[in-house]
Design a protein around this motif. Sequence first.
Motif, PDB file in Angstrom:
ATOM      1  N   ILE A 116      64.171  23.000  57.245  1.00 54.20           N
ATOM      2  CA  ILE A 116      64.779  23.270  56.298  1.00 54.20           C
ATOM      3  C   ILE A 116      66.399  23.767  56.285  1.00 54.20           C
ATOM      4  CG2 ILE A 116      64.813  24.499  53.905  1.00 54.20           C
ATOM      5  CD1 ILE A 116      62.546  22.491  54.190  1.00 54.20           C
ATOM      6  N   SER A 117      67.280  22.945  56.774  1.00 53.05           N
ATOM      7  CA  SER A 117      68.703  23.203  57.095  1.00 53.05           C
ATOM      8  C   SER A 117      69.100  23.774  55.949  1.00 53.05           C
ATOM      9  CB  SER A 117      69.444  21.926  57.447  1.00 53.05           C
ATOM     10  OG  SER A 117      69.444  21.109  56.271  1.00 53.05           O
ATOM     11  N   PRO A 118      70.362  24.365  55.940  1.00 57.00           N
ATOM     12  CA  PRO A 118      71.128  25.016  54.922  1.00 57.00           C
ATOM     13  C   PRO A 118      71.368  23.944  54.064  1.00 57.00           C
ATOM     14  CG  PRO A 118      71.860  25.955  57.215  1.00 57.00           C
ATOM     15  CD  PRO A 118      71.185  24.913  57.576  1.00 57.00           C
ATOM     16  N   ALA A 119      71.978  22.749  54.259  1.00 59.81           N
ATOM     17  CA  ALA A 119      72.053  21.677  53.360  1.00 59.81           C
ATOM     18  C   ALA A 119      70.875  21.454  52.582  1.00 59.81           C
ATOM     19  CB  ALA A 119      72.668  20.541  54.352  1.00 59.81           C
ATOM     20  N   ILE A 120      69.846  21.252  53.216  1.00 64.21           N
ATOM     21  CA  ILE A 120      68.595  20.922  52.354  1.00 64.21           C
ATOM     22  C   ILE A 120      68.384  22.010  51.203  1.00 64.21           C
ATOM     23  CG2 ILE A 120      66.141  20.602  52.317  1.00 64.21           C
ATOM     24  CD1 ILE A 120      66.415  19.014  55.061  1.00 64.21           C
ATOM     25  N   LEU A 121      68.468  23.236  51.965  1.00 58.96           N
ATOM     26  CA  LEU A 121      68.247  24.578  51.012  1.00 58.96           C
ATOM     27  C   LEU A 121      69.168  24.644  49.944  1.00 58.96           C
ATOM     28  CD1 LEU A 121      66.682  27.031  50.804  1.00 58.96           C
ATOM     29  CD2 LEU A 121      68.285  28.204  52.106  1.00 58.96           C
ATOM     30  N   ALA A 122      70.374  24.130  50.226  1.00 54.83           N
ATOM     31  CA  ALA A 122      71.442  24.107  48.968  1.00 54.83           C
ATOM     32  C   ALA A 122      71.186  22.936  48.002  1.00 54.83           C
ATOM     33  CB  ALA A 122      72.803  23.805  49.643  1.00 54.83           C
ATOM     34  N   ASP A 123      70.667  21.866  48.399  1.00 52.46           N
ATOM     35  CA  ASP A 123      70.188  20.660  47.704  1.00 52.46           C
ATOM     36  C   ASP A 123      68.867  21.313  46.825  1.00 52.46           C
ATOM     37  OD1 ASP A 123      72.065  18.900  48.575  1.00 52.46           O
ATOM     38  OD2 ASP A 123      70.725  17.904  50.096  1.00 52.46           O
ATOM     39  N   ARG A 124      68.206  21.864  47.325  1.00 49.19           N
ATOM     40  CA  ARG A 124      66.928  22.554  46.504  1.00 49.19           C
ATOM     41  C   ARG A 124      67.398  23.354  45.602  1.00 49.19           C
ATOM     42  NH1 ARG A 124      61.677  23.081  50.309  1.00 49.19           N
ATOM     43  NH2 ARG A 124      61.387  21.046  50.810  1.00 49.19           N
ATOM     44  N   ALA A 125      68.257  24.340  46.005  1.00 50.92           N
ATOM     45  CA  ALA A 125      68.887  25.400  45.096  1.00 50.92           C
ATOM     46  C   ALA A 125      69.493  24.923  43.860  1.00 50.92           C
ATOM     47  CB  ALA A 125      69.556  26.440  45.739  1.00 50.92           C
ATOM     48  N   ILE A 126      70.288  24.039  44.055  1.00 54.67           N
ATOM     49  CA  ILE A 126      71.095  23.526  43.041  1.00 54.67           C
ATOM     50  C   ILE A 126      70.311  22.801  42.142  1.00 54.67           C
ATOM     51  CG2 ILE A 126      71.831  21.165  44.149  1.00 54.67           C
ATOM     52  CD1 ILE A 126      74.291  23.720  41.784  1.00 54.67           C
ATOM     53  N   ALA A 127      69.270  22.081  42.377  1.00 54.71           N
ATOM     54  CA  ALA A 127      68.471  21.333  41.665  1.00 54.71           C
ATOM     55  C   ALA A 127      67.475  22.472  40.666  1.00 54.71           C
ATOM     56  CB  ALA A 127      67.286  20.427  42.318  1.00 54.71           C
ATOM     57  N   ALA A 128      67.171  23.325  41.503  1.00 57.76           N
ATOM     58  CA  ALA A 128      66.211  24.241  40.697  1.00 57.76           C
ATOM     59  C   ALA A 128      67.074  24.935  39.543  1.00 57.76           C
ATOM     60  CB  ALA A 128      65.754  25.401  41.615  1.00 57.76           C
ATOM     61  N   ARG A 129      68.338  25.455  39.991  1.00 58.23           N
ATOM     62  CA  ARG A 129      69.413  26.069  39.258  1.00 58.23           C
ATOM     63  C   ARG A 129      69.610  25.327  37.966  1.00 58.23           C
ATOM     64  NH1 ARG A 129      70.653  31.428  38.968  1.00 58.23           N
ATOM     65  NH2 ARG A 129      72.683  31.875  38.770  1.00 58.23           N
ATOM     66  N   LEU A 130      69.842  23.876  38.064  1.00 54.02           N
ATOM     67  CA  LEU A 130      70.276  23.004  37.104  1.00 54.02           C
ATOM     68  C   LEU A 130      69.216  22.719  36.018  1.00 54.02           C
ATOM     69  CD1 LEU A 130      72.893  21.611  36.089  1.00 54.02           C
ATOM     70  CD2 LEU A 130      72.133  19.898  37.303  1.00 54.02           C
ATOM     71  N   PHE A 131      68.015  22.441  36.596  1.00 53.11           N
ATOM     72  CA  PHE A 131      66.904  22.044  36.027  1.00 53.11           C
ATOM     73  C   PHE A 131      65.744  22.819  35.617  1.00 53.11           C
ATOM     74  CE2 PHE A 131      68.504  18.145  38.066  1.00 53.11           C
ATOM     75  CZ  PHE A 131      68.740  17.291  36.815  1.00 53.11           C
ATOM     76  N   GLY A 132      65.708  24.272  36.366  1.00 51.86           N
ATOM     77  CA  GLY A 132      64.726  25.083  36.184  1.00 51.86           C
ATOM     78  C   GLY A 132      63.199  24.587  36.407  1.00 51.86           C
ATOM     79  N   ASP A 133      62.367  24.660  35.137  1.00 50.81           N
ATOM     80  CA  ASP A 133      61.062  24.042  35.231  1.00 50.81           C
ATOM     81  C   ASP A 133      61.116  22.705  34.894  1.00 50.81           C
ATOM     82  OD1 ASP A 133      61.310  24.670  32.589  1.00 50.81           O
ATOM     83  OD2 ASP A 133      59.543  25.687  32.638  1.00 50.81           O
ATOM     84  N   PHE A 134      62.023  21.844  34.453  1.00 44.32           N
ATOM     85  CA  PHE A 134      62.152  20.543  34.214  1.00 44.32           C
ATOM     86  C   PHE A 134      61.611  19.748  35.719  1.00 44.32           C
ATOM     87  CE2 PHE A 134      64.506  16.304  33.880  1.00 44.32           C
ATOM     88  CZ  PHE A 134      64.019  15.955  32.529  1.00 44.32           C
ATOM     89  N   PRO A 135      61.075  18.718  35.422  1.00 45.61           N
ATOM     90  CA  PRO A 135      60.414  18.235  36.654  1.00 45.61           C
ATOM     91  C   PRO A 135      61.474  17.874  37.711  1.00 45.61           C
ATOM     92  CG  PRO A 135      59.615  16.975  34.960  1.00 45.61           C
ATOM     93  CD  PRO A 135      60.570  18.034  34.307  1.00 45.61           C
ATOM     94  N   TYR A 136      62.420  17.487  37.431  1.00 45.72           N
ATOM     95  CA  TYR A 136      63.651  17.515  38.640  1.00 45.72           C
ATOM     96  C   TYR A 136      64.078  18.644  39.289  1.00 45.72           C
ATOM     97  CZ  TYR A 136      64.341  12.900  36.513  1.00 45.72           C
ATOM     98  OH  TYR A 136      64.094  11.682  35.715  1.00 45.72           O
ATOM     99  N   GLY A 137      63.698  19.663  38.725  1.00 45.57           N
ATOM    100  CA  GLY A 137      63.854  21.030  39.588  1.00 45.57           C
ATOM    101  C   GLY A 137      63.094  21.536  40.844  1.00 45.57           C
ATOM    102  N   SER A 138      62.008  20.450  40.915  1.00 42.51           N
ATOM    103  CA  SER A 138      61.012  20.879  42.028  1.00 42.51           C
ATOM    104  C   SER A 138      61.106  19.513  42.983  1.00 42.51           C
ATOM    105  CB  SER A 138      59.707  20.787  41.484  1.00 42.51           C
ATOM    106  OG  SER A 138      59.428  21.948  40.516  1.00 42.51           O
ATOM    107  N   PRO A 139      60.893  19.779  44.179  1.00 40.69           N
ATOM    108  CA  PRO A 139      60.955  18.903  45.498  1.00 40.69           C
ATOM    109  C   PRO A 139      59.938  17.688  45.149  1.00 40.69           C
ATOM    110  CG  PRO A 139      60.389  20.990  46.283  1.00 40.69           C
ATOM    111  CD  PRO A 139      60.917  21.441  44.896  1.00 40.69           C
TER     112      PRO A 139
END
Length: 471
Positions: A162-185
Amino acid sequence: MKSASFVKRLAKTACVCLLLSSTGQALSNQAQITAEPQREKLLNGLKVLIWSQPGTQDVLIKLRIHSGAAFDLAGKAGEMALLGDILFPDPATREYFTDQMQGRLNVVTDYDSITITMQGKANEFERIIEILRNAIVSTQLTPEVVASVRDARIKIVKGMTISPAILADRAIAARLFGDFPYGSPHAGTPESIGRVERADLMLARDRFLNPNNATLTISGGVQSSRVMRTLRQLMGIWRKSEQVVPSTFRQPQPPDQRTLIVNAPGDDNVELRIATRGLARSDRNAAAALVLANIARSRWEKLVPELGRNPMFVRHEARVLPGIFVMGATVKSDQTAKTFAAAKEVLKSLVTTPATATELDGAKSEVLVMLNNAMAKQDGLAEAWLDLDTYKLSSIPDQIMTLQNLSPSDLQRTARQLFETGMMASVAVGNAELVKNLLERETQVELLGASKPDIKQPETAPATKPSSRPD
């Protein structure tokens, strides 16, 4: 009328051929697959696309299930990926394709689909379809198999760096979508996969692994008569579903406007992401969003020349439901505030300042080259045809013509659709205290202190089923 129709079809075919030859790649073994496929449909609803290529020794088979990780149950991200793993749980099956047939067998699960790829010798076609039939119709969902495959997937996910880049991608998805399906990997996390039970997989199989929710493509050295005879015999017993589950979900809440700072101490680098909700793949402006992403990247780099020395990107990820338009970069910590400000300025300029002819032509050419590189391969072209069904798209020539005909006003209209909502999410991953001190002078921030978070906002939702409940 017949003459006009013929000319129209000829023009579309010429458009595709022009695209596929634009980079001068050798397409000798692709010539026959660029044409319209022979379309068939079994009585159980399975759509079949056939490109017969006499003389070819191999056959490529792709089965697309038009439902993916978006249907993972809440708190159980990775469920559909696990279902894909269970289709071929025996390593000997994969070895048969790689060792005996010098081919391949793989299953890819994303948010929108599960795609099975099988490539082998054309004289083994019936055997390949039999293996596919057994996987789909007689899926091994015994407690022992489920436990074994689940443990294997957890091990794989734990082993991922889990590189900082992957962590950032996951974080922005969770931030933008919350519990919407696209917010989880879509691949899941060790914790979420561990929650998936055998009953969950049995329910998912019954709901989604159905012939009237699938498309099959076959290309290579098999005659269409042989293909249909084999499919009727082996795949005809695959039972159809009474109802296909639609991809409609409760919409996510507007994202928190504060910049989320994720603590990942290391070197002096910071991973930045700024994103807004994108368009669905079927949206008439989806092609314009692709072009906008290229123009945004160019304008961003002009405002911050330092970006050219480090990884940076702007991309629009279109899915069945509205996806994400995201800008990302790796910068030195002292460039954090400047780079964020420049990104916001770029997005504003896309709304207020029309693209120049040079910008538009360059961006369209870049997108066309990307499409060309994908469709110049047998796999890529088969995937493009499968996408027509998954995303309910117009024909491939029509998509290319839409891209070629884009104007500056089309881009401005799309920019307004994307960026005038004001619902932006932003994330910075790096030394939290340092980044916080740099950013809080310019904007409001929120600090997430864990050094290696899984970005679990979607994972901690109650284990009910909001992500699979239609509106």
